[in-house]
Motif scaffolding. Structure first.
Motif, PDB file in Angstrom:
ATOM      1  N   LEU A   1      61.165  72.997  67.396  1.00  0.00           N
ATOM      2  CA  LEU A   1      60.603  73.249  68.736  1.00  0.00           C
ATOM      3  C   LEU A   1      61.619  72.909  69.870  1.00  0.00           C
ATOM      4  CD1 LEU A   1      58.107  73.812  70.544  1.00  0.00           C
ATOM      5  CD2 LEU A   1      57.676  71.677  70.523  1.00  0.00           C
ATOM      6  N   CYS A   2      62.463  71.845  69.578  1.00  0.00           N
ATOM      7  CA  CYS A   2      63.436  71.383  70.391  1.00  0.00           C
ATOM      8  C   CYS A   2      64.647  72.384  70.546  1.00  0.00           C
ATOM      9  CB  CYS A   2      64.135  70.121  69.885  1.00  0.00           C
ATOM     10  SG  CYS A   2      63.155  68.493  70.295  1.00  0.00           S
ATOM     11  N   ILE A   3      64.785  73.243  69.590  1.00  0.00           N
ATOM     12  CA  ILE A   3      65.731  74.310  69.534  1.00  0.00           C
ATOM     13  C   ILE A   3      65.210  75.497  70.446  1.00  0.00           C
ATOM     14  CG2 ILE A   3      67.281  76.071  68.438  1.00  0.00           C
ATOM     15  CD1 ILE A   3      67.131  74.033  65.969  1.00  0.00           C
ATOM     16  N   SER A   4      64.019  75.600  70.311  1.00  0.00           N
ATOM     17  CA  SER A   4      63.454  76.907  71.138  1.00  0.00           C
ATOM     18  C   SER A   4      63.348  76.377  72.626  1.00  0.00           C
ATOM     19  CB  SER A   4      61.987  76.919  70.680  1.00  0.00           C
ATOM     20  OG  SER A   4      61.168  77.725  71.257  1.00  0.00           O
ATOM     21  N   ILE A   5      63.150  75.256  72.998  1.00  0.00           N
ATOM     22  CA  ILE A   5      63.035  74.553  74.230  1.00  0.00           C
ATOM     23  C   ILE A   5      64.404  74.756  74.971  1.00  0.00           C
ATOM     24  CG2 ILE A   5      62.661  72.571  75.924  1.00  0.00           C
ATOM     25  CD1 ILE A   5      60.538  71.867  73.740  1.00  0.00           C
TER      26      ILE A   5
ATOM     27  N   ILE B   1      62.402  82.736  67.779  1.00  0.00           N
ATOM     28  CA  ILE B   1      62.447  82.450  66.305  1.00  0.00           C
ATOM     29  C   ILE B   1      62.318  81.059  66.047  1.00  0.00           C
ATOM     30  CG2 ILE B   1      64.222  82.384  64.481  1.00  0.00           C
ATOM     31  CD1 ILE B   1      65.463  84.888  65.507  1.00  0.00           C
ATOM     32  N   PHE B   2      62.680  80.135  66.703  1.00  0.00           N
ATOM     33  CA  PHE B   2      62.653  78.817  66.536  1.00  0.00           C
ATOM     34  C   PHE B   2      61.064  78.421  66.997  1.00  0.00           C
ATOM     35  CE2 PHE B   2      67.133  79.106  66.181  1.00  0.00           C
ATOM     36  CZ  PHE B   2      67.444  78.449  64.786  1.00  0.00           C
ATOM     37  N   PHE B   3      60.694  78.893  67.843  1.00  0.00           N
ATOM     38  CA  PHE B   3      59.147  78.507  68.180  1.00  0.00           C
ATOM     39  C   PHE B   3      58.237  79.055  67.185  1.00  0.00           C
ATOM     40  CE2 PHE B   3      55.035  79.602  70.069  1.00  0.00           C
ATOM     41  CZ  PHE B   3      54.847  78.486  70.552  1.00  0.00           C
ATOM     42  N   PHE B   4      58.684  80.114  66.485  1.00  0.00           N
ATOM     43  CA  PHE B   4      57.947  80.709  65.617  1.00  0.00           C
ATOM     44  C   PHE B   4      58.055  79.820  64.192  1.00  0.00           C
ATOM     45  CE2 PHE B   4      57.826  83.045  61.519  1.00  0.00           C
ATOM     46  CZ  PHE B   4      56.623  83.770  61.642  1.00  0.00           C
ATOM     47  N   GLY B   5      59.178  79.456  63.971  1.00  0.00           N
ATOM     48  CA  GLY B   5      59.475  78.281  62.789  1.00  0.00           C
ATOM     49  C   GLY B   5      58.673  77.120  63.126  1.00  0.00           C
ATOM     50  N   ALA B   6      58.716  76.693  64.285  1.00  0.00           N
ATOM     51  CA  ALA B   6      57.893  75.375  64.614  1.00  0.00           C
ATOM     52  C   ALA B   6      56.478  75.436  64.064  1.00  0.00           C
ATOM     53  CB  ALA B   6      58.425  74.790  65.922  1.00  0.00           C
ATOM     54  N   GLY B   7      56.059  76.652  64.742  1.00  0.00           N
ATOM     55  CA  GLY B   7      54.626  76.871  64.604  1.00  0.00           C
ATOM     56  C   GLY B   7      54.070  76.869  63.147  1.00  0.00           C
ATOM     57  N   GLU B   8      54.945  77.843  62.201  1.00  0.00           N
ATOM     58  CA  GLU B   8      54.854  77.841  61.052  1.00  0.00           C
ATOM     59  C   GLU B   8      54.842  76.681  60.241  1.00  0.00           C
ATOM     60  OE1 GLU B   8      54.623  81.236  58.901  1.00  0.00           O
ATOM     61  OE2 GLU B   8      53.396  81.389  60.573  1.00  0.00           O
ATOM     62  N   GLU B   9      55.914  75.723  60.454  1.00  0.00           N
ATOM     63  CA  GLU B   9      55.847  74.659  59.870  1.00  0.00           C
ATOM     64  C   GLU B   9      54.534  73.758  59.791  1.00  0.00           C
ATOM     65  OE1 GLU B   9      57.959  71.674  57.468  1.00  0.00           O
ATOM     66  OE2 GLU B   9      58.389  73.782  58.367  1.00  0.00           O
TER      67      GLU B   9
END
Length: 230
Positions: free
Chosen positions: A52-56, A83-91
């Protein structure tokens, strides 16, 4: 090769995580799987926070320093943010367990863990996670962490391409950190060791996006070349 204080702290944090992982992985595998690396525990949440930090960070760059940048630069920053917001959500299965949300009939039937996420979907008897998020992702990581940094240093066309699409280029010590992490995780016995690997991925990629080799492309204005790359 210069490693700044923040990067050193990141690597120190990973060293502590790996020390704990190795200790419990060999002395108490049950504790490792059921507590340390269990669903909704610290390892998983730290991974999600890093992603999430990467996305932000990408969104922040898009909204604060994109003036004068090309449309492709803005597109690249936006795509990485998504992409990284999606990764955070999936996690964390999009907060399903946190908010006690029931899975829909589709996910109950087609998800290996009956959770609301895509990476655990089962298609034609095969887990999407194994095909896309493991095998293909590993190929992409080799290209990104090893091939691109080599070509970037040798070919102006690759350097220009990375600048055009706002792609952070990896420093060699960041590549080394990922390889070392892979080797350490490979020797940890318990099955949930890959949760630790995902945490390492999140931390290292956060450092890559914070301190890329081509950091000049994330400065204000339309900068064609950096003055210093290390």
């Amino acid at each position: 090769m210069t490693i700044n204080k923040t990067e050193k702290l990141g690597y120190l944090f990973l060293a502590v995580v790996f020390a704990i992982s190795l200790y419990f992985g060999f002395t108490d595998p049950a504790f490792f799987d059921d507590v340390f690396a269990a669903e909704d525990n610290a390892v998983e949440w730290i991974t999600a926070i890093m992603l999430l930090c990467i996305s932000i960070l990408c969104f922040a760059r898009l909204f604060t320093i994109s003036k004068g940048k090309s449309i492709t630069w803005k597109l690249g920053a936006f795509v990485f943010a998504i992409i990284f917001f999606f990764g955070a959500g999936e996690e964390i299965s999009w907060g399903q367990r946190l908010f006690n949300i029931e899975s829909s009939a589709f996910f109950l039937e087609n998800n290996a863990q009956q959770e609301t996420n895509l990476h655990n979907l089962v298609v034609s008897g095969k887990k999407v996670n194994k095909i896309v998020f493991s095998q293909l992702l590993m190929v992409a990581m080799v290209i990104y962490l090893i091939v691109i940094p080599i070509l970037y240093r040798k070919m102006d066309s690759i350097k220009k391409l990375m600048q055009t699409f706002a792609v952070p280029v990896v420093k060699w010590h960041q590549t080394a950190a990922f390889i070392i992490s892979t080797l350490i995780v490979a020797v940890i016995p318990p099955s949930r060791k890959w949760e630790v690997y995902e945490l390492a991925f999140g931390v290292i990629f956060f450092l890559i996006f914070l301190f890329p080799l081509n950091g000049y492309i994330f400065k204000k204005g339309n900068i064609e070349r950096g003055n210093k790359e290390s």
